[in-house]
Design a protein around this motif. Sequence first.
Motif, short mmCIF file in Angstrom:
data_model
loop_
_atom_site.label_atom_id
_atom_site.label_comp_id
_atom_site.label_asym_id
_atom_site.label_seq_id
_atom_site.Cartn_x
_atom_site.Cartn_y
_atom_site.Cartn_z
N LEU A 1 31.21 47.48 34.80
CA LEU A 1 31.69 46.42 35.69
C LEU A 1 32.51 47.11 36.78
O LEU A 1 33.49 47.79 36.49
CB LEU A 1 32.56 45.44 34.90
N THR A 2 32.08 46.94 38.02
CA THR A 2 32.84 47.53 39.13
C THR A 2 33.67 46.44 39.79
O THR A 2 33.17 45.34 40.05
CB THR A 2 31.88 48.16 40.16
N VAL A 3 34.95 46.74 40.02
CA VAL A 3 35.85 45.78 40.65
C VAL A 3 36.20 46.30 42.05
O VAL A 3 36.71 47.41 42.19
CB VAL A 3 37.16 45.65 39.85
N LEU A 4 35.91 45.49 43.07
CA LEU A 4 36.29 45.87 44.43
C LEU A 4 37.56 45.12 44.80
O LEU A 4 37.61 43.89 44.72
CB LEU A 4 35.18 45.51 45.42
N ALA A 5 38.58 45.89 45.18
CA ALA A 5 39.87 45.27 45.55
C ALA A 5 40.19 45.60 47.00
O ALA A 5 40.41 46.76 47.34
CB ALA A 5 40.97 45.76 44.63
N PHE A 6 40.16 44.59 47.86
CA PHE A 6 40.53 44.80 49.26
C PHE A 6 42.03 44.55 49.39
O PHE A 6 42.50 43.43 49.19
CB PHE A 6 39.74 43.85 50.17
N LEU A 7 42.79 45.61 49.69
CA LEU A 7 44.24 45.49 49.76
C LEU A 7 44.70 45.57 51.22
O LEU A 7 44.06 46.23 52.05
CB LEU A 7 44.90 46.62 48.97
N LYS A 8 45.84 44.91 51.47
CA LYS A 8 46.46 45.08 52.79
C LYS A 8 46.91 46.53 52.91
O LYS A 8 47.54 47.05 51.99
CB LYS A 8 47.66 44.14 52.93
N SER A 9 46.58 47.14 54.02
CA SER A 9 46.79 48.59 54.19
C SER A 9 48.20 49.02 53.80
O SER A 9 49.18 48.40 54.21
CB SER A 9 46.50 48.97 55.65
N GLY A 10 48.30 50.08 52.98
CA GLY A 10 49.59 50.65 52.60
C GLY A 10 50.38 49.81 51.63
O GLY A 10 51.56 50.07 51.40
N THR A 11 49.75 48.78 51.03
CA THR A 11 50.47 47.93 50.07
C THR A 11 49.66 47.79 48.79
O THR A 11 48.56 48.31 48.69
CB THR A 11 50.66 46.50 50.62
N ALA A 12 50.25 47.10 47.82
CA ALA A 12 49.52 46.78 46.59
C ALA A 12 49.19 45.29 46.57
O ALA A 12 49.08 44.68 45.52
CB ALA A 12 50.35 47.19 45.38
N GLU A 13 49.05 44.70 47.77
CA GLU A 13 48.78 43.25 47.84
C GLU A 13 47.33 42.99 48.21
O GLU A 13 46.78 43.59 49.13
CB GLU A 13 49.67 42.61 48.90
N LEU A 14 46.73 42.06 47.47
CA LEU A 14 45.33 41.71 47.72
C LEU A 14 45.20 40.99 49.06
O LEU A 14 45.95 40.07 49.36
CB LEU A 14 44.81 40.78 46.62
N ALA A 15 44.21 41.43 49.85
CA ALA A 15 43.92 40.74 51.10
C ALA A 15 42.87 39.66 50.89
O ALA A 15 42.80 38.67 51.61
CB ALA A 15 43.45 41.73 52.15
N GLU A 16 42.02 39.88 49.90
CA GLU A 16 40.94 38.94 49.58
C GLU A 16 40.81 38.85 48.07
O GLU A 16 41.30 39.73 47.37
CB GLU A 16 39.60 39.46 50.14
N PRO A 17 40.11 37.82 47.56
CA PRO A 17 39.89 37.77 46.11
C PRO A 17 39.09 39.00 45.66
O PRO A 17 38.34 39.57 46.45
CB PRO A 17 39.05 36.50 45.91
N LEU A 18 39.27 39.39 44.39
CA LEU A 18 38.52 40.53 43.83
C LEU A 18 37.03 40.24 43.82
O LEU A 18 36.62 39.08 43.68
CB LEU A 18 38.97 40.80 42.39
N GLU A 19 36.22 41.30 43.98
CA GLU A 19 34.77 41.14 43.83
C GLU A 19 34.31 41.94 42.62
O GLU A 19 34.78 43.05 42.40
CB GLU A 19 34.05 41.65 45.08
N TYR A 20 33.38 41.34 41.84
CA TYR A 20 32.89 42.03 40.65
C TYR A 20 31.41 42.34 40.79
O TYR A 20 30.63 41.48 41.19
CB TYR A 20 33.09 41.14 39.40
N LEU A 21 31.04 43.60 40.48
CA LEU A 21 29.62 43.99 40.48
C LEU A 21 29.24 44.39 39.06
O LEU A 21 29.89 45.24 38.47
CB LEU A 21 29.38 45.18 41.42
#
Length: 561
Positions: free
Chosen positions: A476-496
């Motif tokens: 299961l691959t999890v794609l996490a788009f974070l706000k640059s330089g932070t640990a905050e999600l910019a979008e919901p996680l995507e699962y492949l």
Amino acid sequence: MHTAPRDLARPPAAPRQGLRITPLGGIGEIGRNMTVFEHEGKLLVVDCGVLFPEDTQPGIDVILPDFTSIEGRLDDIEAIVLTHGHEDHIGGVPYLLKQRPDIPVVGSELTLAFLSAKLVEHGIKPVLARVEAGDRHTTGPFSLEFIAVNHSIPDGLAVAIRTAAGLVLHTGDFRMDQFPLDGRLTDLRAFGRLGEEGLDLLLVDSTNAEIPGFNISETELTSAIDQVFATTPGRVIVSSFASHVHRIQQTLDASHAHGRKVAFVGRSMVRNMRIARELGYLTVPRGLVIDYAKTRNLAPNKVTLICTGSQGEPMAALARMANETHEVRVSDGDTVLLASSLIPGNESAIYGIINKLTDLGANVVHKGNARVHVSGHASAGELVYCYNILRPRNVMPVHGEPKHLRANGALAERTGVPADNVLITRDGVVVDLVDGVARIVGQVEHDLVFVDGQTVGHVTENTLADRRQLSAAGVLTVLAFLKSGTAELAEPLEYLHRGSVHGQDSLDNASRAVEKALADATRNKTTSGEQLEEIIAKAVARSLARSSRREPMVIAVVLDA
Ligand SMILES: [Zn+2]
Ligand SMILES: [Zn+2]
């Protein structure tokens, strides 16, 4: 019986007058047999085989003995002595010779011929010394004597090793068939002579030590095998090890008697039977053997096929036939003759194959339902005879899983070998023979060395654990788009997904767990992509294990939004 303790330290320096014995394979498993003898600073290697992988070792071709402990001492090796031509005794030789190609290899005619064919494929030109039963051969401080033994391949030899430290006999693989097809018996008269001389240490085949009594003779199989050829309305498909010259001779004779033509199928089978025939170990009536392609033009009841798998092992070809991925398509009226033993640990896989072949319409004849095969290894009764004839002072059971070694050790004790002198060891355990007494003195490196395609030793237990996890639960691959330089999600996680299945609820739970973990990361000022990937993967894996009891391999990828 004296069993090697679990945690042994490295051994002290080898004793000056003594003989050091280090098994690097074949003790605790059936396969990759290799024993190193050391005397006066010189080494003698007896056998160097491979172990075939189990289902739990996906993707592995073969497993080698661990050469680590002799890697710095390759120049001290006087010779590699081969007891016989089975893969579990010669399959590792190319890998050792790759490290030092000019180590002399000593063995019988057929053994060296099988080895040479293999070495050609590896591009190695070996230095060979051919010996036969009765020969003596001295190499460095080791004076060797070769003794005929009967086994499921022709031309087997036991080797007696004389040094200033005493007399040792390594039986190799053997049994005591009194009516073998080629008339070549295990030479008990020579065993008797060694017993008279005084045998200090016996290394003895343990494979069948748990089986009471005596093996039946090869010649007793003839009528059951003949029956198969007489009554089968379709083709007879024989599955055998590519080296089992005697069983193949029996099936050739039966085919000939019943007017069937024979085709060899599989590279190693074709190659080995050509060698055996050229050297006179296999007798083939003129015109009997034809190409597989030509069998298609014959009535099925005029055809015998003799096959192996890619490594010369019988089960691989049968498994492919059962799964209809082999060029030989099994159909109604065919008989599959399984002329091999069930290798311990593979039983359930084999019964699965037998059922699939039966579903395809074949009649499957095997050791379990007809007298068509007998093992190549001495049963308990035969071993006891050997102990009584050889009267060894010390015994080291070899070639077996722990239960086989212990059963063999118990037989030795029953014949009067003192319990303290029966050593149950493991791969890597070092034994010193000094003044007629054999003692466990330490242990050296003894890992499983995996061959995977062109790589040797790169695949580790961890790699295999990954492969097992992938095969059991997928990835299961999890794609996490974070706000640059932070640990905050910019979008919901995507699962492949690949090979992993999860309900939406489980994934929602996993996403909440990640949000929580990232909130912690923000508090801790963690911003490294690598660390965040680890945090996310861990959170998802834990959440899924809790909510769905599934443990796929989770790979997190952090991307800048
Ligand atoms: Zn063997
Ligand atoms: Zn063997």
